[in-house]
Write a protein that holds these residues in place. Structure first.
Motif, PDB file in Angstrom:
ATOM      1  N   MET A   1     -11.929 -34.433 -10.401  1.00 50.52           N
ATOM      2  CA  MET A   1     -12.677 -34.996 -11.530  1.00 50.52           C
ATOM      3  C   MET A   1     -12.244 -34.390 -12.866  1.00 50.52           C
ATOM      4  N   ALA A   2     -12.235 -33.063 -12.952  1.00 47.55           N
ATOM      5  CA  ALA A   2     -11.986 -32.401 -14.228  1.00 47.55           C
ATOM      6  C   ALA A   2     -10.648 -31.688 -14.318  1.00 47.55           C
ATOM      7  N   GLY A   3      -9.965 -31.482 -13.182  1.00 57.43           N
ATOM      8  CA  GLY A   3      -8.697 -30.762 -13.206  1.00 57.43           C
ATOM      9  C   GLY A   3      -8.857 -29.261 -13.303  1.00 57.43           C
ATOM     10  N   TYR A   4     -10.034 -28.733 -12.918  1.00 62.12           N
ATOM     11  CA  TYR A   4     -10.297 -27.297 -13.017  1.00 62.12           C
ATOM     12  C   TYR A   4     -10.220 -26.569 -11.680  1.00 62.12           C
ATOM     13  N   GLU A   5     -10.792 -27.139 -10.626  1.00 61.53           N
ATOM     14  CA  GLU A   5     -10.980 -26.394  -9.382  1.00 61.53           C
ATOM     15  C   GLU A   5     -10.144 -26.945  -8.220  1.00 61.53           C
ATOM     16  N   ARG A   6     -10.420 -28.163  -7.808  1.00 63.55           N
ATOM     17  CA  ARG A   6      -9.834 -28.695  -6.581  1.00 63.55           C
ATOM     18  C   ARG A   6      -8.350 -29.001  -6.704  1.00 63.55           C
ATOM     19  N   SER A   7      -7.941 -29.726  -7.733  1.00 65.58           N
ATOM     20  CA  SER A   7      -6.512 -30.032  -7.863  1.00 65.58           C
ATOM     21  C   SER A   7      -5.697 -28.764  -8.138  1.00 65.58           C
TER      22      SER A   7
END
Length: 194
Positions: free
Chosen positions: A119-125
């Protein structure tokens, strides 16, 4: 009022940001010509930005309900394995992380370059980008994390997820061939390192 003062006032942080649809997608190359990461593309302009960078494949870490309004353009390769973020939709299981890593790596090998997003490009990706960087470049997870954070400063994978990734990577031999060649470049305005 002088021009310098007007300019400095224009930089004030209390001004609201324009809507996401009016901004460029803040994405970054992690492995030049192979892997870029960032938030979920939300507009036709974002997809066009990715296509102009030569990307026509995407891998998502989002849940289906997060992508309910997402329209992937025709002709794109696409895959997804849902991973939890700080909202803890469910506990992250090592099998799920291994599946996401294997499928993202397969997409890189078959249809690079790919855009890896959550979603935000902070955690999962960024978590998957660390795993892919470690696997594809044959480096340890800590060096891969430093590299991903250098390329994509907003990367903040969850600590427990990084520990799980390190365990997972230690059980599977790396294929690596060294660091990405050439300078790291932002993906059309994405903020990354030098």
């Amino acid at each position: 009022m002088g021009p310098l003062r007007r300019f400095l006032q224009s930089l004030r942080q209390d001004r609201p940001l324009p809507p996401m649809s009016d901004r460029s997608l803040p994405c970054s190359w992690v492995l030049n010509g192979q892997l870029a990461i960032g938030p979920m593309p939300r507009t036709a302009r974002h997809w066009q930005q990715l296509e102009e960078a030569g990307i026509r494949s995407r891998f998502s870490c989002c849940y289906p309900e997060e992508e309910s309004a997402l329209i992937v353009p025709p002709g794109w390769s696409s895959d997804r394995v849902s991973l939890p973020d700080h909202r803890q939709q469910e506990p992250l299981r090592q099998e799920r992380l291994a599946l996401a890593l294997a499928r993202a790596e397969a997409l890189v090998n078959q249809a690079a370059p790919i855009y890896l997003h959550c979603m935000a490009g902070y955690e999962r990706s960024p978590l998957l980008a660390v795993g892919l960087t470690a696997r594809l470049r044959g480096i340890d997870p800590l060096a891969a994390l430093a590299w991903v954070r250098r390329c994509h400063p907003m990367a903040m994978p969850i600590y427990d997820h990084l520990v799980m990734l390190e365990i997972l990577l230690s059980t599977r031999p790396a294929q690596g061939d060294g660091w990405a060649t050439g300078p790291v470049e932002p993906l059309l305005g994405g903020g990354n390192g030098p």
